[in-house]
Design a protein around this motif. Structure first.
Motif, short mmCIF file in Angstrom:
data_model
loop_
_atom_site.label_atom_id
_atom_site.label_comp_id
_atom_site.label_asym_id
_atom_site.label_seq_id
_atom_site.Cartn_x
_atom_site.Cartn_y
_atom_site.Cartn_z
N LEU A 1 0.83 -1.21 0.00
CA LEU A 1 0.00 0.00 0.00
C LEU A 1 0.86 1.25 0.00
CD1 LEU A 1 -2.61 1.62 0.28
CD2 LEU A 1 -2.55 1.17 2.75
N TRP A 2 1.87 1.30 0.87
CA TRP A 2 2.73 2.48 0.93
C TRP A 2 3.45 2.69 -0.40
CZ3 TRP A 2 2.22 6.16 4.28
CH2 TRP A 2 1.70 5.89 5.54
N GLU A 3 3.87 1.63 -1.04
CA GLU A 3 4.54 1.76 -2.34
C GLU A 3 3.58 2.29 -3.40
OE1 GLU A 3 7.15 1.80 -5.45
OE2 GLU A 3 7.54 1.73 -3.28
N PHE A 4 2.35 1.80 -3.37
CA PHE A 4 1.34 2.29 -4.30
C PHE A 4 1.09 3.78 -4.10
CE2 PHE A 4 -3.23 3.41 -4.43
CZ PHE A 4 -3.48 3.28 -5.79
N ILE A 5 0.93 4.22 -2.86
CA ILE A 5 0.67 5.63 -2.58
C ILE A 5 1.85 6.50 -3.04
CG2 ILE A 5 0.34 7.31 -0.72
CD1 ILE A 5 -1.20 5.13 0.80
N ARG A 6 3.06 6.05 -2.72
CA ARG A 6 4.24 6.83 -3.13
C ARG A 6 4.31 6.95 -4.65
NH1 ARG A 6 8.64 6.30 -5.52
NH2 ARG A 6 8.29 4.08 -5.84
N HIS A 7 4.09 5.84 -5.34
CA HIS A 7 4.20 5.82 -6.80
C HIS A 7 3.13 6.69 -7.46
CE1 HIS A 7 4.81 4.39 -10.85
NE2 HIS A 7 3.58 3.88 -10.90
N ARG A 8 1.92 6.66 -6.92
CA ARG A 8 0.80 7.31 -7.59
C ARG A 8 0.57 8.76 -7.17
NH1 ARG A 8 -1.46 5.29 -12.23
NH2 ARG A 8 -1.45 3.00 -12.20
N PHE A 9 1.00 9.13 -5.96
CA PHE A 9 0.59 10.43 -5.43
C PHE A 9 1.74 11.31 -4.95
CE2 PHE A 9 -3.08 7.58 -4.80
CZ PHE A 9 -4.01 8.28 -5.55
N GLU A 10 2.99 10.90 -5.13
CA GLU A 10 4.09 11.68 -4.57
C GLU A 10 4.22 13.05 -5.20
OE1 GLU A 10 7.84 9.81 -5.03
OE2 GLU A 10 7.72 9.61 -7.21
N LEU A 11 3.70 13.24 -6.41
CA LEU A 11 3.82 14.53 -7.08
C LEU A 11 2.60 15.44 -6.86
CD1 LEU A 11 5.34 13.38 -10.51
CD2 LEU A 11 6.53 14.19 -8.45
N THR A 12 1.69 15.03 -6.00
CA THR A 12 0.47 15.82 -5.79
C THR A 12 0.61 16.89 -4.72
OG1 THR A 12 -0.36 14.18 -4.22
CG2 THR A 12 -1.04 13.94 -6.53
N GLY A 13 1.72 16.91 -3.99
CA GLY A 13 1.87 17.86 -2.89
C GLY A 13 1.85 17.13 -1.57
N ARG A 14 1.93 17.88 -0.46
CA ARG A 14 1.99 17.26 0.85
C ARG A 14 0.66 16.62 1.23
NH1 ARG A 14 3.69 20.37 6.41
NH2 ARG A 14 1.64 21.35 6.12
N TYR A 15 0.73 15.42 1.79
CA TYR A 15 -0.47 14.71 2.23
C TYR A 15 -0.15 13.89 3.46
CZ TYR A 15 1.82 10.97 -0.48
OH TYR A 15 2.73 10.07 -0.99
N THR A 16 -1.22 13.47 4.15
CA THR A 16 -1.07 12.57 5.29
C THR A 16 -1.86 11.30 5.00
OG1 THR A 16 -2.96 13.53 6.44
CG2 THR A 16 -0.79 14.44 6.95
N VAL A 17 -1.36 10.19 5.52
CA VAL A 17 -2.00 8.89 5.30
C VAL A 17 -2.38 8.31 6.66
CG1 VAL A 17 -1.73 6.57 4.36
CG2 VAL A 17 -0.60 8.51 3.24
N LYS A 18 -3.59 7.74 6.74
CA LYS A 18 -4.04 7.04 7.94
C LYS A 18 -4.55 5.66 7.57
CE LYS A 18 -5.45 11.12 10.65
NZ LYS A 18 -6.61 11.82 11.28
N ILE A 19 -4.14 4.67 8.33
CA ILE A 19 -4.73 3.34 8.23
C ILE A 19 -5.95 3.32 9.14
CG2 ILE A 19 -4.35 0.87 8.49
CD1 ILE A 19 -2.60 2.20 6.33
N LEU A 20 -7.12 3.11 8.57
CA LEU A 20 -8.37 3.22 9.32
C LEU A 20 -8.88 1.89 9.85
CD1 LEU A 20 -10.31 5.73 7.04
CD2 LEU A 20 -8.90 6.23 9.05
N GLY A 21 -8.45 0.81 9.25
CA GLY A 21 -8.93 -0.49 9.71
C GLY A 21 -8.37 -1.61 8.87
N LYS A 22 -8.39 -2.82 9.43
CA LYS A 22 -7.92 -4.00 8.71
C LYS A 22 -8.95 -5.11 8.87
CE LYS A 22 -2.97 -3.05 9.10
NZ LYS A 22 -1.63 -3.59 9.49
N ALA A 23 -8.98 -5.99 7.86
CA ALA A 23 -9.86 -7.15 7.89
C ALA A 23 -9.28 -8.19 6.96
CB ALA A 23 -11.28 -6.76 7.50
N GLY A 24 -10.01 -9.27 6.80
CA GLY A 24 -9.56 -10.36 5.95
C GLY A 24 -9.29 -11.61 6.75
N CYS A 25 -8.94 -12.68 6.05
CA CYS A 25 -8.70 -13.96 6.71
C CYS A 25 -7.55 -13.88 7.71
CB CYS A 25 -8.41 -15.03 5.66
SG CYS A 25 -9.78 -15.30 4.51
N ASN A 26 -6.66 -12.93 7.51
CA ASN A 26 -5.53 -12.76 8.42
C ASN A 26 -5.90 -11.97 9.68
OD1 ASN A 26 -2.77 -13.12 9.07
ND2 ASN A 26 -2.30 -11.03 8.37
N HIS A 27 -7.14 -11.47 9.75
CA HIS A 27 -7.55 -10.64 10.89
C HIS A 27 -8.91 -11.10 11.40
CE1 HIS A 27 -4.25 -7.81 10.21
NE2 HIS A 27 -4.54 -7.87 8.93
#
Length: 545
Positions: A311-337
């Motif tokens: 996820l962090w790699e995706f965000i960096r690749h897709r949005f690093e040129l958009t200006g300053r931003y903050t990222v929050k992980i809001l929740g997790k789910a799935g078979c691993n959780h």
């Protein structure tokens, strides 16, 4: 005793069907009556003649026959989230299906049988407990019925399509009280009725008392996240919220649109997303809006299939040129959780600004990832349109940002709990681009499968308990009319490469045909041919006829 209630109870007795609880406005059950008459949009206050708390299909059938025989207006509600209040009405017989909330999951057949009063908070947790899921919405308190019949957009749409695409059966009460079991391999009228309730809007074709919906396997790892640009900060001196940064909204919008239109593998891990952009004040004396430099608070929400590193790699690749931003992980789910209840960790609303969080900012505190007011009933107004397959284009983006920058959006609105903004909900993705065939696209009435995303204009106000207690003696009402005027302007704003409207974001000022587009004539024919409702008792302002 209320004469209508007495006659209705007699009808249940004559049909040898156990009588449900029937509420009406009297001293003995007034508190319960007032609780059940309330709907999610507090802009509307209705007083039904009677509220019938049905728990079986047979009870629904008797009530339908009774109202038709005595020519009484009828309404139906499950979760009560109809934005124009069409799930209730004054002096109507209101069938309340909120107690019909049973769920049966058949993992071997890959289906779930779901009653209409089942909320997403409950449903998603039950499904996740056995490692399956269906396409669901973004608001925990919404129930399955109206959501699915409107199409069913949500955080799984890019990967698994609208919820209506996975409906393979239903139980339906027709206008004469007949109970029909619908399936994909039924006779012609059953198949056509099933097609109609798959995105053709609620109530028109009968009352659904059970859906049969195909499930899919829950991924190993799911992450709900948000990215925010131009965060708000509170300026105590003038009691106003201001933007911390001045990142051009255009850069954020272009990056988000490029992601959802992408077909590369990493973009497919973004199984669903929307982008929320707050409207802002622009004084007329300041001249024309410059769409290339104007800044708004922007929040992107997403469901990510994968781990945090990807996820962090995706965000960096897709949005690093958009200006300053903050990222929050809001929740997790799935078979691993499995230890985390899905409905509690992935089901807070994507569609609301939180007055609670704004009050936190006033005190210099961080807002909460799951604000307690996001799913609370409040007065509001919604309207919508959709973006055509080619995307907004340069002029379309400019006009969209102009519509969000208006003298009708007064400075200081947020201080009073008045929020004006848009949410852009991605439709396009792997499902509609590659998974579903052209022939399969004809299997539901939802007409906008080839659109890129929805545009939902929203105005909400009076969201806190304190404000609700103040009622009309509230400063927010010196501002609401201009916010609603902004909505009217936006509904008709000339934005190139947009068209249509989404029935789940209902606005009674939009012509009904606009909601159903190429499906409209077929839906009218099905209503007239198969529903056994010659006097159109199954009607409200935005039913098919």
């Amino acid at each position: 005793m209320n004469a209508i209630v007495e006659k209705l109870r007699e009808a249940y007795h004559l049909d040898k069907v156990p009588s449900p609880i029937i509420l009406y406005n009297c001293s003995e059950n007034q508190e319960k009556y007032h609780k059940h008459r309330q709907i999610f949009n507090r802009r509307f206050e209705f007083m039904p003649a009677a509220i019938v708390l049905c728990v079986t299909t047979e009870q629904v059938s008797v009530a339908v026959k009774f109202t038709s025989k005595h020519n009484l207006p009828l309404r139906v509600r499950s979760g009560g989230h109809d934005h124009e209040g069409e799930c209730s009405g004054t002096d109507t017989i209101l069938l309340d299906l909120s107690e019909m909330d049973k769920v049966e999951i058949n993992s071997a057949r890959g289906i779930a049988q779901i009653q209409p009063g089942t909320s997403f908070q409950k449903l998603t947790t039950l499904l996740a407990d056995v490692n399956v899921m269906i396409p669901h919405g973004t608001c925990a308190t919404v129930c399955i019925a109206g959501y699915t019949m409107g199409g069913g957009w949500g955080p799984w749409t890019r990967k698994h399509g609208m919820c209506c695409e996975r409906v393979v059966g239903a139980t339906l009460v027709l206008g004469d009280g007949t109970i029909r079991k619908l399936s994909m391999d039924g006779n012609l009228d059953e198949r056509e009725l099933l097609w109609a309730i798959k995105g053709g809007g609620g109530f028109s074709y009968g009352i659904v008392t059970e859906f049969v919906i195909e499930t899919f396997e829950l991924p190993f790892e799911m992450i709900k996240f948000q990215i925010e640009w131009n965060e708000y900060c509170y300026v105590p001196e003038n009691k106003m919220f201001a933007l911390r940064d001045s990142t051009p909204t255009l850069a954020v919008l272009q990056a988000w649109e490029a992601v959802i239109a992408s077909t590369d593998l990493t973009a497919n891990q973004l199984v669903g997303t929307n982008l929320k952009i707050s409207a802002k004040h622009h004084a007329r004396e300041d001249g024309p809006v410059n769409p290339c430099t104007v800044s708004h608070n922007c929040v992107m929400y997403g469901y990510w299939e994968g781990d945090e590193n990807s996820l962090w790699e995706f965000i960096r690749h897709r949005f690093e040129l958009t200006g300053r931003y903050t990222v929050k992980i809001l929740g997790k789910a799935g078979c691993n959780h499995k230890h985390l209840p899905y409905g509690e960790h992935l089901m807070s609303s994507w569609d609301r600004y939180s007055f609670h969080n704004m009050n936190q900012l006033k005190q210099g505190l961080e807002g909460l990832p799951f604000p307690p007011d996001e799913d609370q009933p409040a007065p509001h107004k919604i309207t919508s349109r959709l973006v055509n397959a080619q995307g907004l284009g340069e002029e379309g983006r400019h006009k969209l940002l102009e519509s969000l920058t208006s003298p009708l959006v007064l400075p200081g609105n947020k201080h009073f709990g008045l929020f004006t903004y848009i949410t852009l909900g991605a439709i396009i993705g792997n499902y509609y681009q590659h998974v579903i065939t052209p022939e399969q696209k004809t299997k539901s009435a939802f007409p906008y499968k080839d659109k890129l995303f929805t545009i939902q204009y929203q105005t909400w106000w009076n969201e806190t308990e304190k404000e609700m207690e103040e009622g009309q003696n509230n400063h927010v009402y010196t501002r609401v009319n201009r916010a609603l005027d902004w909505m009217d302007v936006c509904r008709d704003y000339a934005i190139p490469n947009t068209s249509g409207a989404f029935i789940s974001f209902k606005d009674s000022s939009v012509p009904t045909k606009t909601y159903f587009d190429k499906s409209y004539e077929d839906l009218v024919k099905i209503k007239q041919t198969h529903v056994k409702d010659p006097h159109n008792h199954f009607r409200s302002r935005k039913t098919i006829i």
